[in-house]
Write an enzyme that holds these catalytic residues in place. Structure first.
Site, PDB file in Angstrom:
ATOM      1  N   GLY A  23       0.809  -1.213   0.000  1.00 36.60           N
ATOM      2  CA  GLY A  23       0.000   0.000   0.000  1.00 36.60           C
ATOM      3  C   GLY A  23       0.841   1.259   0.000  1.00 36.60           C
ATOM      4  N   SER A  24       1.705   1.419  -1.005  1.00 37.34           N
ATOM      5  CA  SER A  24       2.714   2.481  -0.947  1.00 37.34           C
ATOM      6  C   SER A  24       2.666   3.467  -2.098  1.00 37.34           C
ATOM      7  CB  SER A  24       4.109   1.849  -0.872  1.00 37.34           C
ATOM      8  OG  SER A  24       4.270   0.807  -1.820  1.00 37.34           O
ATOM      9  N   THR A  25       1.526   3.613  -2.748  1.00 40.00           N
ATOM     10  CA  THR A  25       1.448   4.575  -3.854  1.00 40.00           C
ATOM     11  C   THR A  25       1.162   5.985  -3.372  1.00 40.00           C
ATOM     12  OG1 THR A  25      -0.903   4.083  -4.218  1.00 40.00           O
ATOM     13  CG2 THR A  25       0.708   2.827  -5.515  1.00 40.00           C
ATOM     14  N   GLY A  69       0.437   8.568   0.597  1.00 45.84           N
ATOM     15  CA  GLY A  69       0.336   8.639   2.045  1.00 45.84           C
ATOM     16  C   GLY A  69       1.548   8.116   2.781  1.00 45.84           C
ATOM     17  N   ILE A  70       1.301   7.462   3.911  1.00 45.41           N
ATOM     18  CA  ILE A  70       2.385   6.975   4.763  1.00 45.41           C
ATOM     19  C   ILE A  70       3.234   5.939   4.034  1.00 45.41           C
ATOM     20  CG2 ILE A  70       2.910   5.681   6.869  1.00 45.41           C
ATOM     21  CD1 ILE A  70       0.398   7.000   8.109  1.00 45.41           C
ATOM     22  N   GLY A  71       2.593   5.048   3.270  1.00 45.66           N
ATOM     23  CA  GLY A  71       3.343   4.034   2.551  1.00 45.66           C
ATOM     24  C   GLY A  71       4.330   4.634   1.569  1.00 45.66           C
ATOM     25  N   TYR A  86     -12.519  -0.910  12.300  1.00 48.23           N
ATOM     26  CA  TYR A  86     -11.126  -0.533  12.041  1.00 48.23           C
ATOM     27  C   TYR A  86     -10.263  -0.753  13.279  1.00 48.23           C
ATOM     28  CZ  TYR A  86      -7.119   2.593  11.226  1.00 48.23           C
ATOM     29  OH  TYR A  86      -5.861   3.125  11.102  1.00 48.23           O
TER      30      TYR A  86
END
Length: 262
Positions: A14-16, A18-20, A155
């Site tokens: 999940g790195s495209t 934000g934090i990733g 969540y």
């Protein structure tokens, strides 16, 4: 400071954005070869090109698209990636939900991405790390795993389970140079949060800055949103050889949202 990550291969789920993405960028600055993951080829391609363009470093940048709620796609991703020194379990989803209105599908979606994706990636990548005698797994957690919000119960529940998963995995690394840790992030101004804040601000006839200040003023010692890079810096340190004595830990980068010790 040289974190000793030159030549290490780092997979960030999940790195495209934000934090990733911030973790991928920070790892690249340290000389690591980074592997970007996202659900669509277009977003993966855009993220990898941005990393190459914005950060001048020697490490390789590659990208693979995979839906991490699908076990078969996870297997295909890992088959393509090969050996990995560092795994960052970042992929996740969140949203406000009225508990009484939640459906089984809502819970299943949170379960598949916020818990099972990290479990499946770790299940494949931890054994080779143990065999090689070195490796790092870092889960991107949240203060909501400790203080579960009433309007984000699915969540918070899955993130609490992920926290327990990381603690259990760390016990499997005894006597090795492999570590498993969790970073408990706080309210970060990621791309997804920014879009939501902009929509709410427009609906309430407020400026984005007014709404941002109001959202964190009462709950954060930092008194502002956290920048994704501020979380990424801790994640990359934990990914490095310098963090060899930190294992089985849940470290806070929450801006002081959790006011009691954990």
């Amino acid at each position: 400071m040289d974190l000793g990550l030159t030549g290490k291969r780092v997979l960030i789920s999940g790195s495209t954005q934000g934090i990733g993405y911030a973790v991928a960028a920070a790892a690249r600055r340290e000389g690591a070869s980074v592997i970007v993951n996202g659900r669509t080829p277009d977003r993966v391609s855009a993220a990898t090109e941005r990393l190459r363009r914005e950060i001048d470093a020697s490490g390789e940048v590659t990208g693979i698209s995979a839906d991490l709620t699908d076990p078969a796609q996870i297997d295909s991703l890992l088959d393509a990636v090969g050996a990995v020194d560092v795994l960052i379990n970042n992929a996740g989803t969140f949203g406000l939900m009225d508990f009484t209105e939640t459906t089984d599908a809502d819970w299943q979606g949170q379960f598949d991405l916020n818990l099972m994706a990290g479990m499946r990636l770790s299940r494949r990548l931890l054994p080779p790390m143990l065999q090689r005698g070195w490796g790092r797994i870092v889960f991107i957690g949240t203060e909501s795993a400790v203080d579960v919000p009433g309007d984000m119960i699915p969540y918070g529940t899955m993130k609490a389970a992920s926290l327990a998963l990381a603690a259990g995995l760390a016990k499997l690394t005894r006597g090795t140079e492999v570590t498993v840790n969790t970073v408990l992030g706080g309210p970060a101004y990621s791309d997804g949060v920014a879009a939501t804040v902009e929509q709410i601000a427009a609906a309430q006839s407020m400026t984005v800055e007014q709404l941002k200040a109001g959202l964190v003023r009462d709950s954060s010692l930092l008194q502002r949103f956290i920048h994704p890079r501020e979380i990424a810096d801790l994640v990359v340190y934990l990914s490095s050889p310098l963090a060899s004595a930190t294992n089985g830990a849940a470290l806070r980068a929450d801006g002081g949202v959790l006011t009691t010790a954990y």
